[in-house]
Design a protein around this motif. Structure first.
Motif, mmCIF file in Angstrom:
data_model
loop_
_atom_site.group_PDB
_atom_site.id
_atom_site.type_symbol
_atom_site.label_atom_id
_atom_site.label_comp_id
_atom_site.label_asym_id
_atom_site.label_seq_id
_atom_site.Cartn_x
_atom_site.Cartn_y
_atom_site.Cartn_z
ATOM 1 N N GLY A 29 42.579 -30.805 13.145
ATOM 2 C CA GLY A 29 42.373 -29.616 13.977
ATOM 3 C C GLY A 29 40.971 -29.653 14.530
ATOM 4 N N LEU A 341 41.887 -31.530 3.471
ATOM 5 C CA LEU A 341 41.390 -30.537 4.425
ATOM 6 C C LEU A 341 41.080 -31.166 5.774
ATOM 7 N N GLU A 344 44.327 -32.532 7.568
ATOM 8 C CA GLU A 344 45.328 -31.534 7.937
ATOM 9 C C GLU A 344 44.770 -30.395 8.786
ATOM 10 N N THR A 345 43.451 -30.118 8.675
ATOM 11 C CA THR A 345 42.919 -28.930 9.351
ATOM 12 C C THR A 345 41.652 -29.173 10.161
ATOM 13 N N VAL A 347 38.697 -29.014 8.771
ATOM 14 C CA VAL A 347 37.597 -28.401 8.024
ATOM 15 C C VAL A 347 36.934 -29.489 7.180
ATOM 16 N N ARG A 382 36.935 -18.201 9.985
ATOM 17 C CA ARG A 382 38.050 -19.065 10.380
ATOM 18 C C ARG A 382 38.133 -20.277 9.467
ATOM 19 N N THR A 386 41.221 -21.004 6.887
ATOM 20 C CA THR A 386 41.953 -22.267 7.021
ATOM 21 C C THR A 386 41.932 -23.023 5.701
ATOM 22 N N ARG A 389 44.361 -21.403 3.144
ATOM 23 C CA ARG A 389 45.777 -21.693 3.391
ATOM 24 C C ARG A 389 46.129 -23.127 3.011
ATOM 25 N N ALA A 390 45.215 -24.044 3.265
ATOM 26 C CA ALA A 390 45.516 -25.457 3.007
ATOM 27 C C ALA A 390 45.491 -25.805 1.522
#
Length: 394
Positions: A29, A341, A344-345, A347, A382, A386, A389-390
């Motif tokens: 992301g 992390l 997938e995101t 972060v 944010r 995130t 949730r992950a």
């Protein structure tokens, strides 16, 4: 043992290790950087004008130990903050950031032998990596003390074998602690200083996060040492404008301690130091004297503590920091969580084990990640949502 041999088994510094782990993968992301403790709040808006007003100072070699007016501003700050009165010219040395001082203090003050044996340097585990490298550089044995939930996230110096303490030359301690955010109480400082007096070792107190806290200001090592009437050479403290004033690039810090210790550090600085340019010394002098921007900065971090507490309130094992700006979050495996992390995101955080050493098969922090709350609030929220949730809402 030669210098290269001492360092042959030294692991990579935390951030090169992190790049090796993550940069071979695409982020999952839009990247959100939450790794390094580089403050991103605004620094005082008059700083640019001050640099411009003092530009001619770039045409001169800097005063090696810090100009007297800067040292006086730092001494005045110590008096306001801790009620400790020091002589600016004898008890304080201006630093090019605290990392320089934390390293060079060991170079200048660690003896070659302690009670006829190889000296020991004590360090928390996890820890700021310069502590261990300083110990290796002077040929001392680094002894890593677990700083975990079981010890209150600070080293338990009372649990150390007296024979180890008799060989100890220096004990590094960070309060507020990086990465855990724990604060050494006055009672904790009293115990450590008493042990140092009994076993004749120095305390290097890294206090660079001392102005970022939730409630009460963290007590300082010099403050307690003076109250106890300890040997003036017993404690050396290290402070910086990087976190207090959001000025990591200014490279302004100082160390304060006994006149003999400071004299020896000045002697080393004369040969190998890197003094702060004169225009930046002028800026630092004013910044140390100003408290309004520090109060505003602290309020911003207090709001971030509240955001983190709301997001992770029901996460098992979560404990918000008492001070500083890091979250020390529990996970099954810090490196695996960091990679998950990122992939997938997007972060980006730091595995806790990258800040620690394995001792007896155990690496404190292997089940943690360090998350820096330095971004502005919306981006930080944010990133934390995130992350939650992950890693936790699964």
């Amino acid at each position: 043992m030669t210098f290269p041999e001492r360092f042959s088994n030294l692991p990579d510094y935390a951030f090169p290790r992190l790049r090796k782990l993550l940069d071979v993968h695409e982020p999952g992301g839009d990247p959100i950087a939450m790794t390094i403790g580089e403050p991103r709040h605004a620094f005082p808006d008059w700083i640019g004008d001050m640099i411009a007003e003092n530009l001619s100072g770039f045409g001169k070699y800097p005063e090696n130990d810090g100009k007297l007016s800067l040292l006086t501003a730092q001494a005045d700050w110590l008096a306001r903050r801790y009620g400790v009165s020091l002589a600016p010219d004898r008890n304080i040395l201006a630093l090019n950031g605290t990392r320089e001082g934390l390293y060079n203090a060991c170079m200048a003050l660690c003896p070659e032998r302690k009670n006829g044996q190889q000296p020991i340097v004590l360090t928390p585990n996890p820890f700021y990596q310069v502590y261990a490298v300083a110990a290796l550089s002077v040929g001392a044995e680094a002894v890593y003390l677990p700083a975990t939930a079981e010890t209150g996230e600070l080293p338990d110096f009372t649990a150390i074998d007296p024979a180890i303490l008799d060989r100890t030359a220096i004990a590094y301690i960070c309060s507020p602690a990086n990465p855990q955010g724990a604060v050494a109480s006055e009672a904790y400082w009293e115990t450590l200083i008493t042990l140092a007096e009994q076993h004749d070792f120095k305390i290097f107190a890294d206090e660079c996060y001392c102005e970022i806290y939730r409630d009460a200001p963290p007590p300082g090592a010099l403050q307690v040492a003076h109250r106890l009437g300890a040997d003036p050479e017993r404690v050396m403290v290290f402070h910086s404008l990087s976190k207090r004033s959001n000025l990591p690039g200014l490279r302004s810090g100082f160390c304060a301690g006994g006149p003999e210790s400071i004299a020896r550090m000045k002697q080393l600085r004369a040969y190998s130091g890197s003094p702060l340019p004169m225009p930046l010394q002028a800026v630092a002098e004013r910044v140390w004297a100003d408290e309004d921007h520090v109060v505003e900065n602290r309020d911003l971090y207090r709001a971030k503590y509240e955001i983190a507490d709301q997001i992770f309130a029901d996460v098992s094992g979560y404990a918000g920091p008492e001070a500083g700006f890091f979250l020390w979050l529990p996970v099954p495996d810090g490196e695996a969580a960091t990679l998950k992390l990122w992939r997938e995101t997007g972060v980006r955080v730091l595995p806790g084990a990258y800040l620690a050493r394995e001792v007896d098969g155990v690496t404190p922090g292997h089940d943690r990640i360090r998350v820096a709350m330095v971004a502005e609030q919306q981006e930080m929220r944010r990133g934390l949502m995130t992350l939650r949730r992950a890693l936790y809402d699964v």
